[in-house]
Scaffold this motif. Structure first.
Motif, short mmCIF file in Angstrom:
data_model
loop_
_atom_site.label_atom_id
_atom_site.label_comp_id
_atom_site.label_asym_id
_atom_site.label_seq_id
_atom_site.Cartn_x
_atom_site.Cartn_y
_atom_site.Cartn_z
N GLU A 1 -2.80 -4.07 -12.10
CA GLU A 1 -1.99 -2.94 -11.60
C GLU A 1 -2.87 -1.74 -11.26
O GLU A 1 -2.62 -1.05 -10.26
N THR A 2 -3.89 -1.48 -12.06
CA THR A 2 -4.82 -0.39 -11.77
C THR A 2 -5.58 -0.69 -10.49
O THR A 2 -5.71 0.18 -9.61
N TRP B 1 0.80 -1.22 0.00
CA TRP B 1 0.00 0.00 0.00
C TRP B 1 0.83 1.26 0.00
O TRP B 1 0.32 2.34 -0.26
N SER C 1 3.54 1.74 -2.14
CA SER C 1 3.85 2.01 -3.54
C SER C 1 2.66 1.82 -4.47
O SER C 1 2.65 2.34 -5.58
N GLY C 2 1.66 1.05 -4.04
CA GLY C 2 0.52 0.76 -4.90
C GLY C 2 0.78 -0.35 -5.89
O GLY C 2 0.01 -0.55 -6.82
N LEU C 3 1.87 -1.11 -5.70
CA LEU C 3 2.22 -2.19 -6.62
C LEU C 3 1.67 -3.52 -6.15
O LEU C 3 1.69 -3.83 -4.96
N ALA D 1 -4.78 0.40 -2.97
CA ALA D 1 -3.73 0.93 -2.11
C ALA D 1 -4.11 2.31 -1.57
O ALA D 1 -3.82 2.63 -0.41
N GLU D 2 -4.75 3.12 -2.40
CA GLU D 2 -5.20 4.44 -1.95
C GLU D 2 -6.20 4.30 -0.80
O GLU D 2 -6.14 5.02 0.20
N ALA E 1 -3.30 -0.18 -7.47
CA ALA E 1 -3.09 1.23 -7.16
C ALA E 1 -4.32 1.84 -6.49
O ALA E 1 -4.20 2.60 -5.51
N GLU E 2 -5.50 1.50 -6.98
CA GLU E 2 -6.73 2.05 -6.41
C GLU E 2 -7.01 1.51 -5.01
O GLU E 2 -7.39 2.28 -4.12
#
Length: 130
Positions: A43-44, A25, A27-29, A50-51, A47-48
């Protein structure tokens, strides 16, 4: 003790599982993925989610862990309910900075939210990150 791939395969064996991932969370990776992604791209989705995880883990309203829990992630899990499914994010305690979580996407009609939450807790406790 399962590694990332084994853990994600176990998560995908849950009734109604559509996709699973282990996400950093910070890096969002995505560190690993299995199954499908709600938006067609892991990957999208990483990232979402992780936010969302970062917000919950950093906002004071959610981080008051209580006495005796100072060394653990402040949030255990998050559950987001959509019209078509459930998203369960389970934070994983690690020997380093504990900035990873398991994300499980469940079909609303076929999934069992309570079972998924319990199994993700078990998987997060047994997960070996090397």
């Amino acid at each position: 003790m399962p590694g990332i791939d084994e853990c994600l395969l176990e998560a995908m064996a849950l009734p109604g599982a559509r996709g699973a991932s282990l996400v950093d969370w910070t890096s969002g990776l995505a560190l690993g993925t299995a199954g499908d992604s709600p938006v067609g791209d892991h990957e999208t989705t990483a990232a979402e989610t992780a936010e969302l995880a970062r917000s919950a883990a950093e906002f004071d309203s959610f981080t008051a862990a209580g006495e005796g829990f100072e060394d653990t992630p402040p949030v255990e899990d998050l559950i987001v309910t959509t019209r078509a499914g459930y998203h369960v994010l389970r934070f994983v305690e690690t020997s380093f900075d504990s900035s990873v979580f398991l994300h499980l996407w469940l079909d609303r009609d076929a999934g069992n939210l309570a079972l998924a939450r319990l199994r993700l807790r078990d998987l997060a406790e047994r997960l070996v990150l090397g």
